[in-house]
Write a protein that holds these residues in place. Structure first.
Motif, PDB file in Angstrom:
ATOM      1  N   SER A  24      -1.602   4.747  -1.017  1.00 41.62           N
ATOM      2  CA  SER A  24      -1.569   6.134  -1.477  1.00 41.62           C
ATOM      3  C   SER A  24      -0.871   7.000  -0.433  1.00 41.62           C
ATOM      4  O   SER A  24      -0.688   6.582   0.708  1.00 41.62           O
ATOM      5  N   LYS A  26      -0.744  11.110   1.078  1.00 39.62           N
ATOM      6  CA  LYS A  26      -1.361  12.436   1.077  1.00 39.62           C
ATOM      7  C   LYS A  26      -0.293  13.520   0.926  1.00 39.62           C
ATOM      8  O   LYS A  26       0.849  13.340   1.361  1.00 39.62           O
ATOM      9  N   ARG A  90      -5.043  17.409   1.595  1.00 36.30           N
ATOM     10  CA  ARG A  90      -5.768  16.142   1.715  1.00 36.30           C
ATOM     11  C   ARG A  90      -5.762  15.315   0.437  1.00 36.30           C
ATOM     12  O   ARG A  90      -6.201  14.166   0.437  1.00 36.30           O
ATOM     13  N   GLU A  92      -4.676  12.864  -2.377  1.00 34.62           N
ATOM     14  CA  GLU A  92      -3.850  11.656  -2.315  1.00 34.62           C
ATOM     15  C   GLU A  92      -3.279  11.323  -3.685  1.00 34.62           C
ATOM     16  O   GLU A  92      -3.893  11.601  -4.711  1.00 34.62           O
TER      17      GLU A  92
END
Length: 196
Positions: A24, A26, A90, A92
């Motif tokens: 992932s 961010k 923050r 993702e």
């Protein structure tokens, strides 16, 4: 030989793709890669993500609407450096869906780049620039509700991406086209949602 600005959109996709590591990515990683002064690049990237198959990520339209809203407010205020709150930075995004979205976008982006050039640059100076920014600001307020109407959020995001592309390449014709489409999107979404 083409003007360097006409490669600007593909360059942004290249930068986005290079920010993807692991399972992932961010939002803060994307911002760091594109630069904290790149309002147009960030607006382009996030609106393109929402317009691509990556929009299947739950809540992505609302998240992108929040990001674009905050970016536009800062642009109107004349800030030099991008700021986004922690709850946004923050968040993702799935690497697989993001890469799929980037791949899907490359064809349309390359096609669009053929027609981009610097023209009608008065649109990029105040007070003219405020008009499309205010229209986009209004559109972002409706985008979270567009998640209940299939494809409407993606269409709205595509129009915002068109504006960002014009801003990035200083193509006033593209900005003008995005303004006309921005006015049409809410009406089209409403009619599409309640037709039949």
């Amino acid at each position: 030989m083409s003007h360097p600005r006409t490669r600007a959109l593909s360059d942004v996709l290249d930068q986005l793709e290079s920010s993807v590591e692991g399972e992932s990515v961010k939002v803060e990683t994307v911002i760091a890669k594109l630069g904290h002064r790149s309002f147009a690049s960030l607006m382009l990237v996030f609106s393109l993500i929402s317009a691509s198959p990556a929009s299947a990520i739950p809540g992505i339209t609302a998240t992108v609407a929040a990001i674009v809203f905050i970016l536009v407010v800062q642009m109107i205020a004349g800030r030099d450096c991008v700021w986004l709150p922690d709850f946004v930075t923050r968040r993702e995004m799935s690497r697989a869906k993001l890469c799929k979205g980037i791949g899907w976008l490359r064809g349309p982006v390359r096609f669009t780049e053929r027609f981009l050039k610097t023209r009608l640059t008065f649109f990029f100076h105040r007070p003219w620039l405020w008009l499309p920014l205010i229209l986009i600001l209004g559109l972002t307020l409706f985008m979270p509700f567009m998640e209940i109407i299939p494809t409407s959020g993606s269409i709205a995001s595509a129009v915002i991406a068109l504006f960002a592309a014009g801003l990035l390449t200083r193509d006033g014709i593209v900005v003008l086209a995005s303004m006309l489409l921005l006015l049409a999107v809410p009406l089209a979404a409403w009619q599409f949602g309640f037709s039949g």
